[in-house]
Structures are given as C-alpha cells and as structure tokens.
Design a protein around this motif. Structure first.
Motif, mmCIF file in Angstrom:
data_model
loop_
_atom_site.group_PDB
_atom_site.id
_atom_site.type_symbol
_atom_site.label_atom_id
_atom_site.label_comp_id
_atom_site.label_asym_id
_atom_site.label_seq_id
_atom_site.Cartn_x
_atom_site.Cartn_y
_atom_site.Cartn_z
ATOM 1 N N GLY A 16 -28.681 -19.086 -41.921
ATOM 2 C CA GLY A 16 -29.017 -19.401 -43.368
ATOM 3 C C GLY A 16 -30.291 -20.343 -43.491
ATOM 4 N N PHE A 17 -29.960 -21.480 -42.577
ATOM 5 C CA PHE A 17 -30.827 -22.634 -42.730
ATOM 6 C C PHE A 17 -32.207 -22.187 -42.390
ATOM 7 C CE2 PHE A 17 -33.089 -26.164 -40.638
ATOM 8 C CZ PHE A 17 -33.246 -27.085 -41.574
ATOM 9 N N TRP A 18 -32.526 -21.430 -41.293
ATOM 10 C CA TRP A 18 -33.865 -21.252 -40.882
ATOM 11 C C TRP A 18 -34.513 -20.121 -41.579
ATOM 12 C CZ3 TRP A 18 -34.798 -16.357 -37.383
ATOM 13 C CH2 TRP A 18 -36.003 -16.434 -36.871
ATOM 14 N N ARG A 19 -33.843 -19.119 -42.087
ATOM 15 C CA ARG A 19 -34.491 -17.921 -42.762
ATOM 16 C C ARG A 19 -34.265 -18.530 -44.442
ATOM 17 N NH1 ARG A 19 -38.024 -15.377 -40.705
ATOM 18 N NH2 ARG A 19 -37.734 -13.842 -42.359
ATOM 19 N N LYS A 20 -33.601 -19.608 -44.721
ATOM 20 C CA LYS A 20 -33.674 -20.046 -45.990
ATOM 21 C C LYS A 20 -33.018 -19.047 -46.913
ATOM 22 C CE LYS A 20 -37.522 -23.124 -46.164
ATOM 23 N NZ LYS A 20 -37.570 -23.350 -44.746
ATOM 24 N N THR A 21 -31.828 -18.506 -46.306
ATOM 25 C CA THR A 21 -30.994 -17.408 -46.884
ATOM 26 C C THR A 21 -29.689 -18.040 -47.262
ATOM 27 O OG1 THR A 21 -32.163 -15.814 -46.066
ATOM 28 C CG2 THR A 21 -30.080 -15.091 -46.714
ATOM 29 N N ASN A 22 -29.049 -17.764 -48.338
ATOM 30 C CA ASN A 22 -27.603 -18.392 -48.501
ATOM 31 C C ASN A 22 -26.476 -17.996 -47.336
ATOM 32 O OD1 ASN A 22 -24.542 -18.223 -49.547
ATOM 33 N ND2 ASN A 22 -25.763 -18.712 -51.515
ATOM 34 N N MET A 23 -26.056 -19.073 -46.857
ATOM 35 C CA MET A 23 -25.348 -18.807 -45.784
ATOM 36 C C MET A 23 -24.013 -18.235 -46.072
ATOM 37 S SD MET A 23 -25.598 -22.837 -44.280
ATOM 38 C CE MET A 23 -27.208 -23.420 -43.903
ATOM 39 N N GLY A 24 -23.536 -18.020 -47.215
ATOM 40 C CA GLY A 24 -22.195 -17.459 -47.534
ATOM 41 C C GLY A 24 -22.496 -15.919 -47.332
ATOM 42 N N LEU A 25 -23.843 -15.321 -47.885
ATOM 43 C CA LEU A 25 -24.099 -14.163 -47.783
ATOM 44 C C LEU A 25 -24.340 -13.625 -46.375
ATOM 45 C CD1 LEU A 25 -26.970 -13.846 -50.713
ATOM 46 C CD2 LEU A 25 -24.452 -13.048 -50.618
ATOM 47 N N VAL A 26 -24.945 -14.548 -45.483
ATOM 48 C CA VAL A 26 -24.887 -14.034 -44.050
ATOM 49 C C VAL A 26 -23.584 -14.038 -43.561
ATOM 50 C CG1 VAL A 26 -25.949 -15.122 -41.857
ATOM 51 C CG2 VAL A 26 -27.328 -15.336 -44.088
ATOM 52 N N PHE A 28 -20.899 -13.158 -44.814
ATOM 53 C CA PHE A 28 -19.916 -11.858 -45.378
ATOM 54 C C PHE A 28 -20.398 -11.078 -44.355
ATOM 55 C CE2 PHE A 28 -19.378 -13.631 -49.723
ATOM 56 C CZ PHE A 28 -18.307 -13.341 -49.799
ATOM 57 N N GLY A 29 -22.126 -10.915 -44.003
ATOM 58 C CA GLY A 29 -22.240 -9.802 -43.184
ATOM 59 C C GLY A 29 -21.668 -9.734 -41.591
ATOM 60 N N ALA A 31 -19.035 -11.394 -40.836
ATOM 61 C CA ALA A 31 -17.671 -11.238 -40.539
ATOM 62 C C ALA A 31 -17.415 -9.787 -40.528
ATOM 63 C CB ALA A 31 -17.292 -11.585 -42.081
ATOM 64 N N LEU A 32 -18.270 -9.022 -41.034
ATOM 65 C CA LEU A 32 -17.894 -7.495 -40.792
ATOM 66 C C LEU A 32 -18.491 -6.976 -39.420
ATOM 67 C CD1 LEU A 32 -17.379 -4.309 -41.780
ATOM 68 C CD2 LEU A 32 -19.938 -4.284 -42.459
ATOM 69 N N VAL A 33 -19.549 -7.662 -39.002
ATOM 70 C CA VAL A 33 -19.892 -7.262 -37.646
ATOM 71 C C VAL A 33 -18.934 -7.958 -36.685
ATOM 72 C CG1 VAL A 33 -21.685 -7.849 -35.783
ATOM 73 C CG2 VAL A 33 -22.477 -7.502 -38.245
ATOM 74 N N LEU A 34 -18.375 -9.224 -36.841
ATOM 75 C CA LEU A 34 -17.283 -9.743 -35.824
ATOM 76 C C LEU A 34 -16.060 -8.901 -36.072
ATOM 77 C CD1 LEU A 34 -16.675 -12.027 -34.008
ATOM 78 C CD2 LEU A 34 -16.092 -13.376 -35.955
ATOM 79 N N GLY A 35 -15.946 -8.378 -37.358
ATOM 80 C CA GLY A 35 -14.561 -7.698 -37.253
ATOM 81 C C GLY A 35 -14.635 -6.327 -36.447
ATOM 82 N N LYS A 36 -15.955 -5.715 -36.492
ATOM 83 C CA LYS A 36 -16.048 -4.417 -35.852
ATOM 84 C C LYS A 36 -15.753 -4.506 -34.322
ATOM 85 C CE LYS A 36 -16.577 -1.551 -39.199
ATOM 86 N NZ LYS A 36 -15.530 -0.382 -39.212
ATOM 87 N N ILE A 37 -16.495 -5.766 -33.862
ATOM 88 C CA ILE A 37 -16.351 -6.143 -32.440
ATOM 89 C C ILE A 37 -15.035 -6.480 -32.083
ATOM 90 C CG2 ILE A 37 -16.956 -7.648 -30.641
ATOM 91 C CD1 ILE A 37 -19.901 -8.056 -32.303
ATOM 92 N N ALA A 38 -14.209 -7.113 -32.850
ATOM 93 C CA ALA A 38 -12.735 -7.488 -32.607
ATOM 94 C C ALA A 38 -11.791 -6.346 -32.633
ATOM 95 C CB ALA A 38 -12.734 -8.904 -33.245
ATOM 96 N N THR A 266 -23.539 -21.829 -54.725
ATOM 97 C CA THR A 266 -22.552 -22.613 -54.038
ATOM 98 C C THR A 266 -21.262 -21.735 -54.005
ATOM 99 O OG1 THR A 266 -23.771 -24.443 -54.839
ATOM 100 C CG2 THR A 266 -21.395 -24.489 -54.181
ATOM 101 N N LEU A 267 -21.052 -21.054 -55.116
ATOM 102 C CA LEU A 267 -19.755 -20.136 -55.031
ATOM 103 C C LEU A 267 -19.799 -19.072 -53.929
ATOM 104 C CD1 LEU A 267 -18.984 -19.648 -58.845
ATOM 105 C CD2 LEU A 267 -17.455 -21.008 -57.258
ATOM 106 N N LEU A 268 -20.980 -18.507 -53.675
ATOM 107 C CA LEU A 268 -21.100 -17.521 -52.716
ATOM 108 C C LEU A 268 -21.197 -18.146 -51.354
ATOM 109 C CD1 LEU A 268 -23.886 -15.231 -54.375
ATOM 110 C CD2 LEU A 268 -21.499 -14.480 -53.850
ATOM 111 N N MET A 269 -21.448 -19.211 -51.171
ATOM 112 C CA MET A 269 -21.645 -19.925 -49.819
ATOM 113 C C MET A 269 -20.052 -20.227 -49.473
ATOM 114 S SD MET A 269 -23.697 -23.458 -48.675
ATOM 115 C CE MET A 269 -25.146 -22.886 -49.343
ATOM 116 N N ILE A 270 -19.246 -20.711 -50.488
ATOM 117 C CA ILE A 270 -18.161 -21.146 -50.247
ATOM 118 C C ILE A 270 -17.118 -19.948 -49.898
ATOM 119 C CG2 ILE A 270 -16.080 -21.918 -51.181
ATOM 120 C CD1 ILE A 270 -17.659 -23.840 -52.777
ATOM 121 N N ALA A 271 -17.307 -18.786 -50.676
ATOM 122 C CA ALA A 271 -16.747 -17.815 -50.589
ATOM 123 C C ALA A 271 -17.025 -16.970 -49.014
ATOM 124 C CB ALA A 271 -16.733 -16.634 -51.717
ATOM 125 N N GLY A 272 -18.199 -16.921 -48.639
ATOM 126 C CA GLY A 272 -18.545 -16.205 -47.434
ATOM 127 C C GLY A 272 -18.148 -16.777 -46.434
#
Length: 415
Positions: A16-26, A28-29, A31-38, A266-272
C-alpha cells in the motif's frame, strides 16, 4: 500459517505504501489469497468484515461531513480563534483546546485534524509566520480529544480492546491521550517559542458572520448527538445517521457533497485491514507477533517499545486504519507474557504515540497543513523543503517524547 499470516499483513502495509494504493483494498485481496492457501472458506473470510464498526464510523462521518460542507465547523472555528484578538501568543493555546473539544464531541481526530490544519496554516500564511507550531498544535489538539466514546478513533480503540475482553477503560483511555498530547504541546510551545509569537503582518479581524439557517440546525443536531449518546446511552452510529437524515430532509446540507466528503479511503482502509486481521488472528499470527514483542520487553520498557513501534508504523500508514488494528490485538498477549504491565498502558502507548506521528508531512495532518500553507503563502521550493524537514522533526520528537512519557507509569494513574 501463523508466520505466513504475518507476512501477508506486513505485505499489505508495504504494498500500500510502496505503490501508493489504499492498504484496505490490498488487504481485502490478500485476505482471499491467504484464505485459499490456508483452506479457509470465502464465507469465513467475509465474516471478518467489521460490520458494526463500519456502520458506526460511517454514521459519524456522514453527520460531520454535512457540518463541514455547510461550513458549520468553520464558523465555530473562526469564533474561537477570534477570541485571541491581538494576543497572538494565545492562538496556539486556543487552537489546541478548541481542536480537542471539537474532536471530542463527535468528528474525531482525522476530520478535525484536517479542518484545523488547513485553517491554522492559512492563518499562519496571513500572519506571515512559520506554520510549524500551529500545524503541530492542531494535530495534537485533535488527537487529544479524539478518544471519546463518540469519536471514531475512540470507538475503534475501545472496539479493538473489547474484542480481547478489555472493557471499562473508556475514561482512562481518553484521559491518557489528553495527558500525553498536552505534555508534548507544552514542550513544543516552549521549544518553538509560541509565547513569543508575533504577526509579521497586519492581521485584520477575522470575518464573523451570523450562523445561517443550515448552520444553526446543524449545530443543534451536533449538540443533540452529544446529549443522546453521552447522556442517554444511544448508539452513536445509528443516532448519527438519524440526525444526518433530519438535516438532509431539512435541506441543511447538500447530500451529494456530504456523501462525497466522507473519507471513504479511510473507511475502506479500516475495513480491509480489520478483515485481514481477522484471518491473522484465526491463524494465530497475532499470538506469534505478541510473543516476539514480549521477548524484547520488561514491565518498565513495554509501553515505550510498543509506542515507538506504533509511531514508526504511523509515519508511513494510518493510525486508525493500520496501526491500531495491527498492534492493539497483540496487547493482551504481551501483557500476559511480560507481567506487571497493564493492557491499558499498552493500548494508550500505541494510540498516543501513533497519533503524535500524524504531525509528519507524509501523514494526514502534516500534509494537509503543508499543502494549505503552500497554496496561500506560495513559498519557494527551498522554503517548502525546509518546512517539510521541520514538520518531520517535530513529528519524530513527538514519538520520542510520548514514548518516554509512557514509560513513567502515568498511563496507570486513571485506571
């Protein structure tokens, strides 16, 4: 899986910091990858979404977005600042107290930080003085009042604590923040010679106009929110939605502008981050992180180490969106392992020190203030660079001073 879950958590923050992308959106994505692995089902991942917290924060933010859009907040701010008159040395003190009170009654740290940083840096430009002290003061004041049970940051901190079974800390948690921010405000007021503040320009009286119909109704709505939530125990999120509904039906605000003014990022960041954190907790990553932190601590140094960790993280990420959801869940584990250190002192150390880092020019408060000052005063590139460094140094000083303050045991005075 515990180690991998922590890798994914810090990867979300780094990407999120390096690519200047909302950390919450990152988050969320990931979380799905980790869930699939686990081998975790999508339904279980979705269950980690902080629904109650999201609704609460959205309601509060909508109400105060209306108040900001129709300039009710600006009207109140102008009246308070004008109290200083020609006694300019009082302006930092007025800014600090007013920012704290304003944040405490509902808007919370981030909206007030943004509003007051822009306002005070605009004032500094008009007075032809450095904005460093006033910008830092507005951030500290907003943080000082931002931990009440009806303010978003306070709601978040108490909610994260309650998830670990830590309850009954609302008052000492808020008072610890006031105490820490006030200590650093006094330090910078003396070091930056706020008591000698003089305007380099002829400052005319600030234009004070009567409240219009929309602003009067909005102010009444904010007062009603405080009475219903603090005095009668109403749910702050749903009550905020109800009052916002009445304001919009009464045409006291522009619906499109109010909705657009909500800090959705900010809301998306907190939720993600919270959704990913639910996975990390389930996979015992937080237990592993708590073990690692505890191995470095003694009862005396625990609040300081936790505070410095939070402060460094907050230089590059959001206090409420990332730092608090990441570190507060480790508190009960750290407290249990270290022994002799209270969960309250650790939670306060995290929140207070991370909030002080908000003065940084790469964080919300510092960046908004610097942008406002640059737009009005039009400093040279060299002056802008100097201000950037000065704001960063004040922010680093805040992290150090407040982390050391946490090691005095003061956070246990009220609870």
């Amino acid at each position: 899986m515990a180690i991998l879950s922590l890798v994914f958590l810090f990867l979300a923050i780094f990407l999120g910091f390096w690519r200047k992308t909302n950390m919450g959106l990152v988050a969320f994505g990931l979380a799905l990858v980790l869930g699939k692995i686990a081998g975790v089902a999508a339904k279980t991942i979705q269950a980690g979404f902080p629904t109650k917290l999201f609704v609460t924060l959205l309601g509060v933010m909508l109400l105060f977005s209306i108040a900001q859009e129709n300039k009710t907040m600006e009207q109140i701010a102008r009246r308070i600042i004008s109290l200083a008159g020609k006694r300019t040395a009082l302006i930092p003190i007025i800014v600090y107290v007013f920012s704290a009170v304003l944040a405490a009654v509902g808007p919370g740290t981030v909206p007030v930080m943004g509003l007051m940083a822009v306002f005070t840096c605009s004032l500094a430009a008009e007075m032809r003085i450095s904005p460093v002290l006033l910008s830092a003061t507005s951030v500290l004041g907003a943080a000082a009042g931002g931990l009440t049970p009806i303010a978003p940051t306070g709601i978040l901190g108490l909610s994260l604590a309650e998830e670990q079974g830590i309850t009954g800390i609302a008052l000492p948690y808020a008072l610890n923040m006031v105490m820490a921010m006030t200590v650093y405000f006094v330090v910078i007021y003396i070091v930056l010679k706020g008591y000698q503040m003089k305007s380099q320009a002829e400052v005319s009286e600030m234009k004070i106009t009567p409240l219009d119909r929309s602003q009067a109704i909005t102010l009444a709505g904010i007062v009603l929110l405080v009475v219903l939530v603090v005095g009668m125990g109403y749910d702050v999120g749903l009550t905020s939605f109800t009052i916002a509904m009445v304001l919009l039906l009464a045409k006291a605000g522009d619906q499109k502008k109010a909705i657009a003014g909500i800090p959705w990022g900010t809301l998306l960041m907190i939720a993600g981050i919270n959704t990913l954190m639910a996975m990390v907790i389930a996979l015992e990553g937080i237990d592993l992180l708590a073990d690692g932190l505890a191995s470095l601590m003694t009862p005396a140094t625990a609040p300081g180490i936790m505070g410095v960790t939070a402060g460094i993280m907050s230089f590059f990420s959001s206090t409420s969106g990332v730092v608090m959801p990441t570190l507060i869940p480790t508190v009960s584990g750290v407290a249990a392992q270290v022994g002799g250190v209270s969960a309250l002192s650790l939670i306060s150390a995290i929140t207070n020190t991370a909030s002080a880092a908000g003065m940084s020019p790469i964080s919300t408060g510092g960046s908004m203030g610097l942008a406002a000052y640059s737009q009005i005063a039009q400093p040279t590139p060299e002056e802008q660079s100097r201000l950037f460094v000065q704001l960063f140094l004040v922010s680093i000083g805040g992290v150090i001073v407040i982390a050391l303050f946490g090691m005095t045991g003061a956070y246990n005075w009220f609870g």
